[in-house]
Design a protein around this motif. Structure first.
Motif, PDB file in Angstrom:
ATOM      1  N   LYS A   1      76.842   7.047 105.776  1.00 23.56           N
ATOM      2  CA  LYS A   1      77.027   7.927 104.663  1.00 23.56           C
ATOM      3  C   LYS A   1      77.275   7.147 103.406  1.00 23.56           C
ATOM      4  O   LYS A   1      78.146   6.832 102.982  1.00 23.56           O
ATOM      5  CB  LYS A   1      78.255   8.910 105.262  1.00 23.56           C
TER       6      LYS A   1
ATOM      7  N   LYS B   1      72.141  11.578  94.601  1.00 23.04           N
ATOM      8  CA  LYS B   1      72.482  12.356  95.796  1.00 23.04           C
ATOM      9  C   LYS B   1      73.319  11.504  96.993  1.00 23.04           C
ATOM     10  O   LYS B   1      73.184  10.264  97.130  1.00 23.04           O
ATOM     11  CB  LYS B   1      71.190  13.079  96.400  1.00 23.04           C
ATOM     12  N   CYS B   2      73.633  12.408  98.207  1.00 18.32           N
ATOM     13  CA  CYS B   2      74.285  11.855  99.193  1.00 18.32           C
ATOM     14  C   CYS B   2      73.180  11.659 100.158  1.00 18.32           C
ATOM     15  O   CYS B   2      72.522  12.630 100.369  1.00 18.32           O
ATOM     16  CB  CYS B   2      75.615  12.401  99.528  1.00 18.32           C
TER      17      CYS B   2
ATOM     18  N   CYS C   1      75.414   7.087  99.022  1.00 16.10           N
ATOM     19  CA  CYS C   1      75.045   7.827  98.027  1.00 16.10           C
ATOM     20  C   CYS C   1      73.796   6.713  97.256  1.00 16.10           C
ATOM     21  O   CYS C   1      73.795   5.590  97.797  1.00 16.10           O
ATOM     22  CB  CYS C   1      76.062   7.911  96.954  1.00 16.10           C
TER      23      CYS C   1
END
Length: 231
Positions: A8, A141-142, A10
């Motif tokens: 997870k 964005k992620c 960015c």
């Protein structure tokens, strides 16, 4: 069996985006556009879609990714529909034009309500924007990724998107020529590509985003091999 490695992180994606202004169901004196030819090098046409594609709500000032996420997660319709939010900057004639990028928004009818919610949270929208039909945009964005090793990743939220590591980030014009060489001199299936970067363990890794409805490990490996030949 080895468990999958999930990341997870960015980062950002930079590409040329074809835009269509939205003129209904929005607040007066605001500017909203939609990416009307997403993955244009793959489709070559407007794909069938039951809901809006990427929406860009143009703002007076720049909102960071953190700010855009914080604002959107406080809007019920976005939280319930798991709307994907990002911060965007368009480059036009040397000027930077900011926007909040929205994906997975359920319909066009609630766009005005979405804008009203943002305004209540303090967002100021641009009253006028000068953009060409096609513009270069960087979207911060992620990412929710599955690391397959050897610099290859699959997007866990966008099933037709994957990523490969690049040894360096080419300029956009050089990247477009690189894509022509790969597509004209290889057996890799038809795909759309864009450049970007991921922040992993505090370091930036240059990447190429790949879109294809036939995406699999064999395809990404093929593209990576060919890209490394020409980059």
């Amino acid at each position: 069996m080895e468990s999958e490695k999930i990341l997870k992180v960015c980062g950002s994606i930079t590409k040329k985006e074809s835009l269509a202004l939205i003129t209904s169901n929005i607040l007066e004196n605001t500017v909203v556009a939609e990416a009307d030819m997403p993955y244009s090098n793959y489709y070559g046409r407007i794909p069938d879609k039951p809901q809006p594609n990427s929406l860009f709500l143009f703002t007076e000032g720049f909102y960071t990714l953190e700010e855009a996420l914080r604002l959107t997660q406080n809007i019920d319709i976005c939280a319930k529909n798991k709307v994907n939010t990002a911060s965007a900057i368009f480059l036009h004639q040397g000027h930077h034009i900011p926007a909040i990028r929205i994906r997975n928004f359920p319909d066009y009818q609630h766009l005005k309500m979405l804008q009203e919610c943002y305004i209540k949270l303090g967002v100021k929208f641009a009253r006028k924007v000068q953009l060409e039909k096609e513009a270069v945009v960087t979207v911060s964005k992620c990412f929710f990724l599955e690391d397959k090793g050897d610099g290859i990743f699959f997007d866990k939220q966008e099933k037709h998107e994957g990523y490969i590591n690049l040894p360096k980030r080419p300029e956009l014009s050089k990247f477009e020529k690189l894509m022509e060489k790969v597509k004209n001199n290889s057996d890799c299936l038809f795909f759309d590509g864009a450049i970007g970067g991921l922040i992993i363990d505090g370091k930036v890794q240059d990447i190429m985003r790949v879109y294809s409805e036939h995406l699999d490990l064999k395809m990404l490996t093929c593209i990576k091999t060919e890209v490394l030949k020409w980059i």
